[in-house]
Design a protein around this motif. Structure first.
Motif, PDB file in Angstrom:
ATOM      1  N   GLN A 309     118.369   5.944 -76.952  1.00  0.00           N
ATOM      2  CA  GLN A 309     119.488   5.203 -77.446  1.00  0.00           C
ATOM      3  C   GLN A 309     120.852   5.923 -77.981  1.00  0.00           C
ATOM      4  OE1 GLN A 309     116.380   2.915 -79.979  1.00  0.00           O
ATOM      5  NE2 GLN A 309     117.807   1.131 -79.263  1.00  0.00           N
ATOM      6  N   GLU A 310     120.436   7.047 -78.652  1.00  0.00           N
ATOM      7  CA  GLU A 310     121.492   7.988 -79.377  1.00  0.00           C
ATOM      8  C   GLU A 310     122.327   8.258 -77.729  1.00  0.00           C
ATOM      9  OE1 GLU A 310     123.272  10.198 -82.469  1.00  0.00           O
ATOM     10  OE2 GLU A 310     123.180   8.198 -81.545  1.00  0.00           O
ATOM     11  N   LEU A 311     121.879   8.914 -77.115  1.00  0.00           N
ATOM     12  CA  LEU A 311     122.566   9.155 -75.859  1.00  0.00           C
ATOM     13  C   LEU A 311     123.431   8.237 -75.201  1.00  0.00           C
ATOM     14  CD1 LEU A 311     120.026  11.561 -73.773  1.00  0.00           C
ATOM     15  CD2 LEU A 311     121.922  12.359 -75.484  1.00  0.00           C
ATOM     16  N   ASP A 312     122.532   6.975 -75.127  1.00  0.00           N
ATOM     17  CA  ASP A 312     123.143   5.473 -74.654  1.00  0.00           C
ATOM     18  C   ASP A 312     124.566   5.138 -75.474  1.00  0.00           C
ATOM     19  OD1 ASP A 312     122.088   5.478 -72.247  1.00  0.00           O
ATOM     20  OD2 ASP A 312     120.486   4.532 -73.147  1.00  0.00           O
ATOM     21  N   GLY A 313     124.488   5.550 -76.923  1.00  0.00           N
ATOM     22  CA  GLY A 313     125.548   4.960 -77.611  1.00  0.00           C
ATOM     23  C   GLY A 313     125.006   3.675 -78.188  1.00  0.00           C
ATOM     24  N   THR A 314     123.898   3.395 -78.205  1.00  0.00           N
ATOM     25  CA  THR A 314     123.656   1.969 -78.577  1.00  0.00           C
ATOM     26  C   THR A 314     122.464   2.089 -79.915  1.00  0.00           C
ATOM     27  OG1 THR A 314     121.634   2.166 -77.284  1.00  0.00           O
ATOM     28  CG2 THR A 314     123.566   1.012 -76.405  1.00  0.00           C
ATOM     29  N   LEU A 315     122.338   3.435 -80.232  1.00  0.00           N
ATOM     30  CA  LEU A 315     121.555   3.599 -81.805  1.00  0.00           C
ATOM     31  C   LEU A 315     122.423   3.050 -82.874  1.00  0.00           C
ATOM     32  CD1 LEU A 315     118.725   4.584 -82.604  1.00  0.00           C
ATOM     33  CD2 LEU A 315     119.818   6.695 -83.042  1.00  0.00           C
ATOM     34  N   GLY A 316     121.738   2.221 -84.001  1.00  0.00           N
ATOM     35  CA  GLY A 316     122.365   1.675 -85.007  1.00  0.00           C
ATOM     36  C   GLY A 316     122.944   2.932 -85.809  1.00  0.00           C
ATOM     37  N   ALA A 317     123.979   2.812 -86.892  1.00  0.00           N
ATOM     38  CA  ALA A 317     124.405   3.654 -87.790  1.00  0.00           C
ATOM     39  C   ALA A 317     123.412   4.040 -88.599  1.00  0.00           C
ATOM     40  CB  ALA A 317     125.746   3.118 -88.317  1.00  0.00           C
ATOM     41  N   ARG A 318     122.595   3.406 -89.124  1.00  0.00           N
ATOM     42  CA  ARG A 318     121.761   3.780 -89.973  1.00  0.00           C
ATOM     43  C   ARG A 318     120.703   4.898 -89.553  1.00  0.00           C
ATOM     44  NH1 ARG A 318     118.887  -0.734 -93.953  1.00  0.00           N
ATOM     45  NH2 ARG A 318     121.009  -0.997 -94.115  1.00  0.00           N
ATOM     46  N   ALA A 319     120.028   4.306 -88.234  1.00  0.00           N
ATOM     47  CA  ALA A 319     119.170   5.273 -87.606  1.00  0.00           C
ATOM     48  C   ALA A 319     119.591   6.583 -87.168  1.00  0.00           C
ATOM     49  CB  ALA A 319     118.568   4.451 -86.357  1.00  0.00           C
ATOM     50  N   LYS A 324     120.290  12.367 -87.934  1.00  0.00           N
ATOM     51  CA  LYS A 324     121.000  13.776 -88.132  1.00  0.00           C
ATOM     52  C   LYS A 324     120.759  14.446 -89.311  1.00  0.00           C
ATOM     53  CE  LYS A 324     125.267  12.334 -85.488  1.00  0.00           C
ATOM     54  NZ  LYS A 324     126.807  12.219 -85.774  1.00  0.00           N
ATOM     55  N   GLU A 325     119.992  13.780 -90.294  1.00  0.00           N
ATOM     56  CA  GLU A 325     119.567  14.496 -91.579  1.00  0.00           C
ATOM     57  C   GLU A 325     118.544  15.671 -91.048  1.00  0.00           C
ATOM     58  OE1 GLU A 325     117.902  11.537 -93.871  1.00  0.00           O
ATOM     59  OE2 GLU A 325     119.977  10.709 -94.606  1.00  0.00           O
ATOM     60  N   SER A 326     117.704  15.474 -90.030  1.00  0.00           N
ATOM     61  CA  SER A 326     116.855  16.295 -89.648  1.00  0.00           C
ATOM     62  C   SER A 326     117.386  17.713 -88.810  1.00  0.00           C
ATOM     63  CB  SER A 326     115.913  15.942 -88.464  1.00  0.00           C
ATOM     64  OG  SER A 326     114.896  16.862 -87.997  1.00  0.00           O
ATOM     65  N   ALA A 327     116.832  18.814 -89.237  1.00  0.00           N
ATOM     66  CA  ALA A 327     117.438  20.089 -88.627  1.00  0.00           C
ATOM     67  C   ALA A 327     117.128  20.231 -87.189  1.00  0.00           C
ATOM     68  CB  ALA A 327     116.873  21.408 -89.316  1.00  0.00           C
ATOM     69  N   ASP A 328     116.249  19.521 -86.659  1.00  0.00           N
ATOM     70  CA  ASP A 328     115.796  19.177 -85.275  1.00  0.00           C
ATOM     71  C   ASP A 328     116.700  18.175 -84.502  1.00  0.00           C
ATOM     72  OD1 ASP A 328     113.758  21.469 -85.221  1.00  0.00           O
ATOM     73  OD2 ASP A 328     112.723  20.095 -86.622  1.00  0.00           O
ATOM     74  N   TYR A 329     117.517  17.707 -85.016  1.00  0.00           N
ATOM     75  CA  TYR A 329     118.438  16.585 -84.210  1.00  0.00           C
ATOM     76  C   TYR A 329     118.996  17.374 -82.932  1.00  0.00           C
ATOM     77  CZ  TYR A 329     122.375  13.657 -83.019  1.00  0.00           C
ATOM     78  OH  TYR A 329     123.279  12.629 -82.599  1.00  0.00           O
ATOM     79  N   GLU A 330     119.455  18.341 -83.034  1.00  0.00           N
ATOM     80  CA  GLU A 330     120.148  18.542 -81.588  1.00  0.00           C
ATOM     81  C   GLU A 330     118.700  18.897 -80.641  1.00  0.00           C
ATOM     82  OE1 GLU A 330     123.037  18.740 -80.453  1.00  0.00           O
ATOM     83  OE2 GLU A 330     123.961  18.255 -82.484  1.00  0.00           O
ATOM     84  N   GLU A 331     117.701  19.688 -81.100  1.00  0.00           N
ATOM     85  CA  GLU A 331     116.556  19.732 -80.265  1.00  0.00           C
ATOM     86  C   GLU A 331     116.081  18.281 -79.628  1.00  0.00           C
ATOM     87  OE1 GLU A 331     117.202  21.437 -82.940  1.00  0.00           O
ATOM     88  OE2 GLU A 331     117.050  23.489 -82.194  1.00  0.00           O
ATOM     89  N   LEU A 332     116.115  17.411 -80.490  1.00  0.00           N
ATOM     90  CA  LEU A 332     115.764  15.989 -80.260  1.00  0.00           C
ATOM     91  C   LEU A 332     116.421  15.561 -79.000  1.00  0.00           C
ATOM     92  CD1 LEU A 332     113.797  13.511 -80.528  1.00  0.00           C
ATOM     93  CD2 LEU A 332     115.494  12.760 -82.119  1.00  0.00           C
ATOM     94  N   LEU A 333     117.753  15.603 -79.136  1.00  0.00           N
ATOM     95  CA  LEU A 333     118.548  15.265 -77.907  1.00  0.00           C
ATOM     96  C   LEU A 333     118.303  16.194 -76.907  1.00  0.00           C
ATOM     97  CD1 LEU A 333     122.384  14.778 -79.798  1.00  0.00           C
ATOM     98  CD2 LEU A 333     120.134  12.937 -79.205  1.00  0.00           C
TER      99      LEU A 333
END
Length: 368
Positions: A309-319, A324-333
């Motif tokens: 959803q983040e790649l699609d731009g449909t993920l909610g702001a809170r989620a 993004k608080e995680s140090a592994d955010y970029e690896e998740l993407l």
């Protein structure tokens, strides 16, 4: 260049090649090392012996593995004793680096068995639920052709069993390193060795503990195999079954982060829940994997759908803020991109055994 110095340099380079698994045989390692150092032909007398190279390999192991190597050796010897007891009727003998103590990262347990019935050995392994492959090698030497039977076991530690005819039980095998009779141990001799080397160890309790330990890679395999029968929505997964998809994702993940075991496991295991509960495959997969993956791998799998959803731009702001608080955010993407890339019709993908073997090697390299 002085001969002694040349021998040392060739021995060091050959040892480096073997320690890094670029070469598996002493002969090829020393030939390649000699060519690299001398840029030409080297007299056989100037080449180091196998024993000299082995000593250098041990120096590498001490340098890179430290005290971990000692505990690793003890665990491998206990595992060898456990398996030898299971196969006791075939007069097992422990040989190789686990016997001599010359182990390094990636070493396997080498056993000799003496039996005229491969089926009897296979029955014993099957009864214990041990996963293995049988390989027969034809070797021609001195104008004589012989067939060697090897059984490869993938458990907590890799085990290679060589099966000889029953009447060879008292044959004196020679070492390719020293030229002398190989060092080997029967069950009772290994028990004595363990008691002598580790006087504080309760051998029986330790072997019982080893027997209770579950090989996590076998758990992964048992969860992944059913995915071959999971047919997915062709609109989103035109490639076909979920196992084929998972293996494609793993290959892309390996290209991205080749030595991140936790990330690679998430790539391979992210859809295992589809064979359990297609309605909530994430929760089902995590429940099945509980206790067999790290918190970081769990986090990747738990959020891999949100990453799409983040790649699609449909993920909610809170989620998005939570991710993004995680140090592994970029690896998740990166995982999400690999997930999308792993949907190619007819794409070449690793076999499941190849993927698991690769992950085993990484785990063993870090002393697991």
């Amino acid at each position: 260049m002085q001969q002694s110095k040349l021998r040392r340099q060739i021995a060091w380079e050959a040892a480096r090649l073997m320690y890094s698994r670029e070469e598996a045989e002493y002969y090829r390692a020393k030939q390649k090392a000699a060519h690299r150092i001398c840029q030409g032909w080297v007299k056989p007398a100037d080449l180091p012996s196998n024993a000299e190279i082995r000593d250098e390999i041990q120096a590498f192991a001490r340098l890179h593995e430290g005290s971990q190597r000692t505990s690793h050796l003890r665990e491998m010897r206990l595992e060898a004793l456990r398996v030898m007891r299971l196969l006791s009727r075939h007069r097992p003998r422990l040989i190789g680096s686990v016997m001599t103590g010359h182990v390094r990262a990636g070493s396997d347990i080498d056993l000799h068995l003496f039996s005229d019935s491969i089926d009897a050995i296979r029955d014993a392994l099957d009864e214990q639920g041990i996963v293995y492959d049988v390989e027969r090698k034809r070797v021609r030497k001195h104008n004589e052709e012989r067939v060697f039977t090897h059984i490869h076991v993938q458990d907590r530690f890799p085990i290679e069993i060589t099966v000889y005819p029953a009447d060879k039980a008292h044959y004196v095998f020679k070492s390719s390193i020293t030229g002398k009779a190989i060092e080997r141990a029967s069950i009772s001799e290994l028990e004595t060795l363990l008691s002598r080397e580790y006087p504080e160890l309760d051998v029986e309790a330790a072997v019982a503990s080893v027997a209770e330990q579950v090989d996590r890679f076998q758990v992964y395999q048992s969860l992944l195999l059913p995915l071959e029968n999971v047919k997915q929505n062709l609109k989103y997964h035109p490639e076909g079954d979920a196992l084929y998809h998972s293996l494609q994702v793993f290959d892309h993940a390996r290209d991205a982060l080749a030595y991140d075991e936790e990330f690679l496991l998430a790539a391979l295991l992210h859809d295992v829940g589809k064979a359990i509960d297609p309605q909530d495959h994430v929760a089902a997969g995590l429940e099945a994997l509980d206790g067999f993956i790290t918190e970081r791998t769990k986090w990747f799998i738990e959020h891999h759908m949100e990453a799409q959803q983040e790649l699609d731009g449909t993920l909610g702001a809170r989620a998005r803020r939570r991710l993004k608080e995680s140090a592994d955010y970029e690896e998740l993407l990166t995982l999400a991109r690999c997930d999308r890339a792993g949907r190619q019709i007819g794409a070449q993908a690793s076999e499941l055994e190849e993927a698991l073997d690769y992950l085993r090697e990484i785990a063993q390299s870090f002393g697991e």
